[in-house]
Design a protein around this motif. Structure first.
Motif, PDB file in Angstrom:
ATOM      1  N   GLY A   1       0.821  -1.203   0.000  1.00 40.07           N
ATOM      2  CA  GLY A   1       0.000   0.000   0.000  1.00 40.07           C
ATOM      3  C   GLY A   1       0.853   1.250   0.000  1.00 40.07           C
ATOM      4  O   GLY A   1       2.053   1.206   0.305  1.00 40.07           O
ATOM      5  N   GLY A   2       0.267   2.362  -0.367  1.00 42.28           N
ATOM      6  CA  GLY A   2       0.968   3.633  -0.302  1.00 42.28           C
ATOM      7  C   GLY A   2       2.013   3.861  -1.366  1.00 42.28           C
ATOM      8  O   GLY A   2       2.903   4.707  -1.197  1.00 42.28           O
TER       9      GLY A   2
ATOM     10  N   SER B   1      -9.744   4.267  -1.249  1.00 40.06           N
ATOM     11  CA  SER B   1      -9.058   5.555  -1.329  1.00 40.06           C
ATOM     12  C   SER B   1      -9.577   6.391  -2.490  1.00 40.06           C
ATOM     13  O   SER B   1      -9.508   7.627  -2.460  1.00 40.06           O
ATOM     14  CB  SER B   1      -7.549   5.340  -1.502  1.00 40.06           C
ATOM     15  OG  SER B   1      -6.998   4.638  -0.420  1.00 40.06           O
TER      16      SER B   1
ATOM     17  N   GLN C   1       7.587   2.086  -5.603  1.00 39.06           N
ATOM     18  CA  GLN C   1       8.158   3.117  -4.751  1.00 39.06           C
ATOM     19  C   GLN C   1       9.667   2.916  -4.670  1.00 39.06           C
ATOM     20  O   GLN C   1      10.159   1.777  -4.681  1.00 39.06           O
ATOM     21  CB  GLN C   1       7.536   3.050  -3.357  1.00 39.06           C
ATOM     22  CG  GLN C   1       7.797   4.262  -2.492  1.00 39.06           C
ATOM     23  CD  GLN C   1       6.974   4.227  -1.216  1.00 39.06           C
ATOM     24  OE1 GLN C   1       6.176   3.317  -0.998  1.00 39.06           O
ATOM     25  NE2 GLN C   1       7.164   5.225  -0.374  1.00 39.06           N
TER      26      GLN C   1
ATOM     27  N   LYS D   1      -0.785  15.347  -2.180  1.00 44.88           N
ATOM     28  CA  LYS D   1      -1.574  15.138  -0.964  1.00 44.88           C
ATOM     29  C   LYS D   1      -2.650  16.212  -0.830  1.00 44.88           C
ATOM     30  O   LYS D   1      -3.794  15.931  -0.450  1.00 44.88           O
ATOM     31  CB  LYS D   1      -0.667  15.143   0.264  1.00 44.88           C
ATOM     32  CG  LYS D   1       0.366  14.026   0.293  1.00 44.88           C
ATOM     33  CD  LYS D   1       1.220  14.102   1.537  1.00 44.88           C
ATOM     34  CE  LYS D   1       2.235  12.964   1.593  1.00 44.88           C
ATOM     35  NZ  LYS D   1       3.253  13.082   0.516  1.00 44.88           N
TER      36      LYS D   1
END
Length: 268
Positions: free
Chosen positions: A17-18, A49, A155, A230
């Motif tokens: 996740g993320g 999300s 990532q 964000k």
């Protein structure tokens, strides 16, 4: 099951996740819609999300992807438009997707339910984007079976970079196990949340071309890390609507070019 006869369906998958799956999904949708492509985003993640990123109130079960995957689905896709853009519609997620996953394990053709729905009740959109959960289970298997291509956001951290080969092999192996024909290709790795001020990010970014070459997978340009991502998601907007002049808006250009080309091929 020849999904090439369907619209272009892009599954966005990662094993953590993320890593920017939803960020990628909403920004690709927004950018390709500006080039005349009609898009549907299906939220397969019980964390939903996508609701936050699109500024949507939570949906009930009957108005979510859960209903689409239910045994009694009647073909009426529960779609809502977002960002005052009639070219983008969303099928919202729901926490009960976690329970549905358990049900799919014992259902006949449980791994193919989403593909079956798209085939029996095709969406009118040129492009369908699947925002997948981080857990590599039967929901992700449904995404693979339904997709005509896969994108893998990665990532620039040790766990994500070191695990990308295993993830790619899992994706390939799952497509083989499901006996998909044709098998959805991995369209590319997408380095996400890149912070050029961090030495470790610069190091991993330099290593990725060799890793991608060994995996025989395309490597897309990095998507930068920015507080504005964000901020815009907190306001339920993509960056190009929240801060149109922000340089990060251009980070998606290469991927968008490829997806628009695929969508145009699908129309031909």
């Amino acid at each position: 099951m020849n999904m090439r006869k369907q619209k272009v369906v892009i599954g966005i998958l990662a094993n953590a996740g993320g890593v920017g799956k939803t960020t990628l999904a909403v920004h690709l949708a927004q950018e390709v819609s500006q080039r005349g492509v009609k898009v549907a985003i299906l939220d397969l993640d019980p964390q939903r999300s996508l609701d936050v990123f699109c500024g949507l109130p939570a949906a009930n079960t009957e108005n979510s992807i859960v209903q689409v995957l239910a045994k009694d689905f009647d073909g009426k896709w529960p779609l809502v438009s977002v960002w005052d853009n009639p070219s983008i519609e969303v099928c919202q997620g729901h926490p009960s997707m976690a329970q549905l996953a358990s049900d799919l394990v014992i259902r006949r053709r449980g791994e193919y339910v989403l593909a079956d729905r798209l085939k029996a009740y095709p969406l009118p959109h040129d492009l369908v984007i699947l925002d997948c959960p981080a857990t590599l289970g039967i929901i992700c298997e449904n995404a693979i079976a339904a997709s005509t291509g896969l994108l893998v956001p990665i990532q620039l951290e040790m766990k994500s970079v070191s695990g990308v080969a295993d993830l790619v092999q899992w994706l390939i192996g799952t497509a083989e196990d499901l006996m998909l024909e044709p098998r959805p290709p991995i369209l590319g790795l997408v380095p996400s949340l890149y912070d050029k001020s961090r030495a470790i990010h610069r190091q991993y970014l330099q290593e990725l071309p060799e890793i991608a070459a060994k995996l025989k997978v395309k490597l897309y340009p990095q998507i930068r890390d920015s507080a504005e991502f964000k901020n815009c998601s907190a306001n339920g907007l993509p960056l190009s609507k929240y801060r149109p002049a922000h340089p990060a808006c251009k980070d998606f250009k290469t991927i968008v070019n490829d997806i628009v080309a695929l969508a145009q091929e699908g129309k031909a």
